[in-house]
Design an enzyme around this catalytic site. Sequence first.
Site, PDB file in Angstrom:
ATOM      1  N   SER A  50       0.823  -1.212   0.000  1.00  0.00           N
ATOM      2  CA  SER A  50       0.000   0.000   0.000  1.00  0.00           C
ATOM      3  C   SER A  50       0.853   1.256   0.000  1.00  0.00           C
ATOM      4  O   SER A  50       1.898   1.328   0.656  1.00  0.00           O
ATOM      5  CB  SER A  50      -0.897   0.007   1.246  1.00  0.00           C
ATOM      6  OG  SER A  50      -1.466   1.292   1.432  1.00  0.00           O
ATOM      7  N   THR A  55      -5.062   2.920  -7.614  1.00  0.00           N
ATOM      8  CA  THR A  55      -6.403   2.731  -7.031  1.00  0.00           C
ATOM      9  C   THR A  55      -7.277   3.908  -7.424  1.00  0.00           C
ATOM     10  O   THR A  55      -6.926   5.067  -7.196  1.00  0.00           O
ATOM     11  CB  THR A  55      -6.297   2.586  -5.503  1.00  0.00           C
ATOM     12  OG1 THR A  55      -5.539   1.408  -5.229  1.00  0.00           O
ATOM     13  CG2 THR A  55      -7.672   2.461  -4.858  1.00  0.00           C
ATOM     14  N   HIS A  93     -13.143  -1.882  -3.032  1.00  0.00           N
ATOM     15  CA  HIS A  93     -12.340  -1.464  -1.884  1.00  0.00           C
ATOM     16  C   HIS A  93     -12.803  -2.164  -0.595  1.00  0.00           C
ATOM     17  O   HIS A  93     -12.815  -1.582   0.489  1.00  0.00           O
ATOM     18  CB  HIS A  93     -12.431   0.060  -1.723  1.00  0.00           C
ATOM     19  CG  HIS A  93     -11.168   0.707  -1.234  1.00  0.00           C
ATOM     20  ND1 HIS A  93     -10.302   1.379  -2.058  1.00  0.00           N
ATOM     21  CD2 HIS A  93     -10.613   0.788   0.009  1.00  0.00           C
ATOM     22  CE1 HIS A  93      -9.280   1.842  -1.351  1.00  0.00           C
ATOM     23  NE2 HIS A  93      -9.442   1.490  -0.099  1.00  0.00           N
ATOM     24  N   TYR A 134      -2.056   6.073  -4.613  1.00  0.00           N
ATOM     25  CA  TYR A 134      -3.099   7.079  -4.780  1.00  0.00           C
ATOM     26  C   TYR A 134      -2.392   8.284  -5.388  1.00  0.00           C
ATOM     27  O   TYR A 134      -1.157   8.362  -5.376  1.00  0.00           O
ATOM     28  CB  TYR A 134      -3.687   7.470  -3.418  1.00  0.00           C
ATOM     29  CG  TYR A 134      -4.459   6.376  -2.722  1.00  0.00           C
ATOM     30  CD1 TYR A 134      -5.637   5.872  -3.276  1.00  0.00           C
ATOM     31  CD2 TYR A 134      -4.039   5.872  -1.495  1.00  0.00           C
ATOM     32  CE1 TYR A 134      -6.352   4.879  -2.619  1.00  0.00           C
ATOM     33  CE2 TYR A 134      -4.755   4.881  -0.832  1.00  0.00           C
ATOM     34  CZ  TYR A 134      -5.912   4.389  -1.406  1.00  0.00           C
ATOM     35  OH  TYR A 134      -6.626   3.415  -0.765  1.00  0.00           O
ATOM     36  N   LYS A 149      -7.141  -0.383 -10.097  1.00  0.00           N
ATOM     37  CA  LYS A 149      -7.870  -1.134  -9.070  1.00  0.00           C
ATOM     38  C   LYS A 149      -9.104  -0.343  -8.664  1.00  0.00           C
ATOM     39  O   LYS A 149      -8.992   0.812  -8.232  1.00  0.00           O
ATOM     40  CB  LYS A 149      -6.962  -1.345  -7.856  1.00  0.00           C
ATOM     41  CG  LYS A 149      -7.645  -1.936  -6.629  1.00  0.00           C
ATOM     42  CD  LYS A 149      -6.626  -2.261  -5.558  1.00  0.00           C
ATOM     43  CE  LYS A 149      -7.236  -2.813  -4.298  1.00  0.00           C
ATOM     44  NZ  LYS A 149      -7.864  -1.801  -3.444  1.00  0.00           N
TER      45      LYS A 149
HETATM   46  C1  FNR Z   1      -7.837  -1.501   2.323  1.00  0.00           C
HETATM   47  N1  FNR Z   1      -7.819  -1.367   0.932  1.00  0.00           N
HETATM   48  C2  FNR Z   1      -6.869  -0.554   0.346  1.00  0.00           C
HETATM   49  N2  FNR Z   1      -6.802  -0.463  -1.003  1.00  0.00           N
HETATM   50  C3  FNR Z   1      -5.859   0.297  -1.591  1.00  0.00           C
HETATM   51  O1  FNR Z   1      -5.815   0.352  -2.802  1.00  0.00           O
HETATM   52  N3  FNR Z   1      -4.956   0.988  -0.820  1.00  0.00           N
HETATM   53  C4  FNR Z   1      -4.960   0.948   0.526  1.00  0.00           C
HETATM   54  O2  FNR Z   1      -4.121   1.570   1.182  1.00  0.00           O
HETATM   55  C5  FNR Z   1      -5.967   0.175   1.153  1.00  0.00           C
HETATM   56  N4  FNR Z   1      -6.034   0.099   2.504  1.00  0.00           N
HETATM   57  C6  FNR Z   1      -6.931  -0.756   3.105  1.00  0.00           C
HETATM   58  C7  FNR Z   1      -6.913  -0.891   4.490  1.00  0.00           C
HETATM   59  C8  FNR Z   1      -7.781  -1.804   5.099  1.00  0.00           C
HETATM   60  C9  FNR Z   1      -7.738  -1.963   6.568  1.00  0.00           C
HETATM   61  C10 FNR Z   1      -8.678  -2.566   4.305  1.00  0.00           C
HETATM   62  C11 FNR Z   1      -9.598  -3.580   4.922  1.00  0.00           C
HETATM   63  C12 FNR Z   1      -8.705  -2.408   2.938  1.00  0.00           C
HETATM   64  C13 FNR Z   1      -8.694  -2.205   0.086  1.00  0.00           C
HETATM   65  C14 FNR Z   1      -8.039  -3.548  -0.206  1.00  0.00           C
HETATM   66  O3  FNR Z   1      -6.967  -3.409  -1.093  1.00  0.00           O
HETATM   67  C15 FNR Z   1      -9.012  -4.536  -0.866  1.00  0.00           C
HETATM   68  O4  FNR Z   1      -9.631  -3.930  -1.964  1.00  0.00           O
HETATM   69  C16 FNR Z   1     -10.073  -5.076   0.088  1.00  0.00           C
HETATM   70  O5  FNR Z   1      -9.587  -5.201   1.392  1.00  0.00           O
HETATM   71  C17 FNR Z   1     -10.539  -6.431  -0.409  1.00  0.00           C
HETATM   72  O6  FNR Z   1     -11.584  -6.895   0.356  1.00  0.00           O
HETATM   73  P1  FNR Z   1     -11.432  -7.942   1.579  1.00  0.00           P
HETATM   74  O7  FNR Z   1     -10.506  -9.050   1.124  1.00  0.00           O
HETATM   75  O8  FNR Z   1     -10.904  -7.164   2.725  1.00  0.00           O
HETATM   76  O9  FNR Z   1     -12.834  -8.402   1.747  1.00  0.00           O
END
Ligand code: FNR
Length: 360
Positions: free
Chosen positions: A107, A156, A252, A130, A228
């Site tokens: 991330s 993203t 997300h 981002y 994404k």
């Molecule tokens: C995320 N997600 C996310 N996506 C991204 O592109 N950059 C990020 O920094 C983050 N940070 C983040 C933190 C936390 C705590 C969560 C739960 C999610 C989204 C992540 O990449 C992904 O799309 C989802 O978590 C997928 O769903 P599940 O597997 O959590 O159900």
Amino acid sequence: MDQIVNVDEFQELAKQALPKMYYDFYNGGAEDQHTLNENVLAFRRIMFRPRVLVDVSKIDMSTKILGYPISAPIMIAPTGNHKLAHPEGETATAKAAAACKTIMIVSYMSSCTYEEIASSCNAVRFLQIYVYKRRDITAQVVKRAEKAGFKAIVLTVDVPRLGRREADIKNKMISPQLKNFKGVFSTEAQPGKGSGVQAFTSRAFDASFSWKDIEWLRSITELPILVKGILTREDALKAVEAGVDGIIVSNHGGRQLNYSPATITVLEEVVQVVRGRIPVLLDGGVRRGTDVFKALALGAQAVLVGRPIVYGLAAKGEGGVKKVIDMLKNEFEITMALSGCPTIDDITRNHVRTENERLQ
Ligand code: FNR
């Protein structure tokens, strides 16, 4: 750890291990969390059409993503702030990725530096980004990623603004200073005014970033670019037209627009317009090896896993993350065997039946 038999059990352990504010941050979704719940429930509505009397004495789960071999089509989704879950942060997650021979998408908001993560392991890593209003800072990050040997950029696209995560608002979730931006850009936000993450995002993220700006990203890096956060055929086509190298179907993890559809329900419409020109990956609600199989049957090349990784990390560090991936791999392997699919290429659309399809 031997007593843990499925991924969901890590959630309870993480809840016990973490302060409420952090657990709620990891666990939560937007508003009344319809999309968060649907991501999981929609997988359960898909049934199998298993084939029998196939030689499944050897199962090969291995595949390639952008040419990089991985042991199974299960990758690590980008999730921020791993040091809130475990003192070793993303370096522990990266070591587990290496041990499991999979790809970690790091991330932009990671708590260890991109360079620390890179030198902690030899896993193939992609860097998620981002775009800040201060685009020069994002450009610098992309350069750092190239230098540190990251193999792709994951842009993203579903956070022009942060979704309303009510637990974070109530808890006044902190936005810590991230080491990656130390001395360059403050990622801290005023505590005491609702969600610090929300305050930081609205100050920092560029909500004007649009399709034409993909060209800018393309102009500053040679690395492959994946987008994404695609949920419609229209945007999938735009992504292909913009010349990106891959699409990640994602909402997300239900943290952005509540009432976005469950990702598994829109995967096929994306796959159909992409027509194999670039890889399509999926995340959201993957909790079982059967979910991985369903996503592949509906046309994904691989899935990403978000929360279970963080729960594994919070509960048991590197070993917990490894266990999460290993359990998903074991379940997936059994699913392949019981469906009559010895290799990934054997998994077809005919191996699943979606809710809309009549029993035949
Ligand atoms: C995320 N997600 C996310 N996506 C991204 O592109 N950059 C990020 O920094 C983050 N940070 C983040 C933190 C936390 C705590 C969560 C739960 C999610 C989204 C992540 O990449 C992904 O799309 C989802 O978590 C997928 O769903 P599940 O597997 O959590 O159900």
